[in-house]
Design an enzyme around this catalytic site. Structure first.
Site: not given
Ligand code: RFL
Ligand code: PHB
Length: 404
Positions: A75, A204, A296, A300, A395
């Site tokens: 992108h 956005y 989100p 980041k 970004y």
């Molecule tokens: P994760 O992905 O939460 O993975 C952590 C893993 O640790 C496990 N765990 C354990 N394992 C062993 N013993 C324990 N006691 C444990 N406790 C937990 C969990 O089961 C899990 O598998 O963290 P990680 O790897 O640091 O990755 C980070 C990303 O996942 C996160 O920053 C992003 O997904 C944040 N996030 C988003 N980021 C974006 O940039 N754009 C988004 O659209 C976006 N949507 C989101 C999101 C995070 C969400 N969360 C955490 C609720 C949407 C949601 C719903």
């Molecule tokens: C997504 O595609 O899930 C997404 C992309 C950009 C964002 C947040 C979520 O800032």
């Protein structure tokens, strides 16, 4: 009690743990991952979609970039719409060549899982009662239960990649850590559908009805979000109601291109800013969501996790390949400088693009004055090329800081 041994014990098989494990293994550094849930459950989480180049380069260094490079979309720009009028942030031209890659977290995680399985490294999925011990000594160990068996894992280092609700952060005594937090007065309702995206770039949208985001996973799969009150429930939203509301928030020129269809997934995520300082305690390091959460809006979350991974990986290489233990103390400082930047940008984007009217603000501004300030801020940044460049630079992501 079954006794096992590794060099780096990794807690959590989310993207942080899997990417770190893969990078270390490629350098011959032995690691074991302990994960609370099943691999299938990890893959069922629908999360981030936008990767910075720094992240993509790291995935390439880990040797797992095949599908990302062939199926991910480059992108070169992103749009911000205000009251249905669109401004394009030309990422590539404004930054001198930088772009982002649209490739879902689910896909990256799957690629990393497959690579780990193929290389025969050990992951203990569905583990309970994970506990970290003696992390301030030279002989840390981790205990956990798996398949009815109790394990004692001796290691040199522990990487706490276990997300916001994990156990690693709590291993740092309360008087030795400071936590910073802001919870926002709304959430994001996300919908995934097998329909072509409304546009080839993300939009956005700030509208008088609240924020919306048009994103995608591929040319045939879309991801959309709507700002909703924190008290709202997914059950209150039929697919039809979602599409009708989305139409009212996106730019007028894009409405005819919105293809609707049944949802594959629908969920509400709360928005939070959170940082834990420091990000290390003795020989235990916090990585990714275990140490910090961003709303989100700036895309980041996953990208900050990747820069933590990069820093810890370079430190581990120095320790094992050059016998340099002094560099260990650099981890938290390097990681936190980039984290705070991402936190500020995500908070700012969230403030600029959401509707705070009628929300109780935790500063001394009333919400209508805050709204006017933000309206002026949006105009200032979006109407000027310099302003758009400031958004673009952040970004696409700041460069990673190198070890001294
Ligand atoms: P994760 O992905 O939460 O993975 C952590 C893993 O640790 C496990 N765990 C354990 N394992 C062993 N013993 C324990 N006691 C444990 N406790 C937990 C969990 O089961 C899990 O598998 O963290 P990680 O790897 O640091 O990755 C980070 C990303 O996942 C996160 O920053 C992003 O997904 C944040 N996030 C988003 N980021 C974006 O940039 N754009 C988004 O659209 C976006 N949507 C989101 C999101 C995070 C969400 N969360 C955490 C609720 C949407 C949601 C719903
Ligand atoms: C997504 O595609 O899930 C997404 C992309 C950009 C964002 C947040 C979520 O800032």
């Amino acid at each position: 009690m079954k006794k096992i041994k590794t060099q780096v014990a990794i807690i959590g098989a989310g993207p942080s743990g899997l990417l770190l494990g893969q990078l270390l293994a490629k350098q011959g550094i032995d690691n074991i991952i302990i994960e609370r849930v099943s691999g299938e459950y990890v893959l069922g989480r629908i999360r981030a979609g936008i990767l910075e180049q720094g992240f993509a380069d790291l995935v390439r260094e880990a040797g797992v970039a095949g599908r990302m490079d062939s199926e991910g979309q480059v992108h070169e720009g992103v749009a911000i719409a205000v009251d249905r009028k669109k401004y394009r942030i030309d990422l590539k031209n404004l930054t001198g060549g930088d772009v982002v890659i649209c490739y879902g977290q689910t896909e990256i995680t799957k690629d990393l899982m497959d690579a780990r399985a193929a290389s025969g490294q050990t992951t203990y999925y569905e583990s309970d009662d994970t506990a970290l011990h003696d992390v301030t000594t030279d002989s840390p160990y981790v205990t956990f239960k798996n398949g009815g068996e109790e394990y004692h894992l001796d290691c040199d280092f522990v990487a706490g990649c276990d997300g916001f609700h994990g156990v690693s952060r709590k291993t740092i005594p309360e008087d030795k850590r400071t936590e910073f937090e802001r919870v926002y007065p709304f959430g994001w309702l996300g919908l995934l559908s097998d329909t072509p995206p409304i546009d080839h770039e993300l939009i956005y949208c700030k509208s008088e009805r609240g924020f919306a985001l048009c994103s995608m996973r591929s040319n045939t799969r879309s991801r959309y979000y709507l700002q909703v009150p924190l008290s709202d429930k997914v059950e209150n939203w039929s697919d039809d109601a979602f599409w009708e509301e989305l139409k009212k928030r996106v730019p007028d020129e894009d409405v005819p291109n919105l293809v609707t269809g049944p949802s594959i997934e629908k969920s509400i995520a709360p928005l939070r800013s959170f940082v834990c300082e420091p990000m290390q305690y003795g020989n235990m390091f916090l990585v990714g969501d275990a140490a910090h959460i961003v709303p989100p809006t700036g895309a980041k979350g996953l990208n900050l996790a990747a820069s933590d991974v990069a820093t810890l990986y370079r430190i581990m290489c120095r320790v094992y390949q050059e016998n340099d233990r002094d560099c260990i103390s650099q981890y938290s400082g390097i990681a936190l400088r980039r984290v705070w930047h991402g936190e500020r940008f995500s908070w700012w984007m969230t403030n600029m693009l959401h509707d705070f009217v009628d929300a109780a603000l935790d500063n001394d501004l009333d919400s209508k004055t805050f709204d006017r300030f933000m309206s002026s801020e949006r105009n200032f940044f979006l109407e000027n090329e310099e302003g758009r460049r400031v958004i673009a630079m952040q970004y696409v992501g700041l460069p990673y800081e190198q070890l001294k």
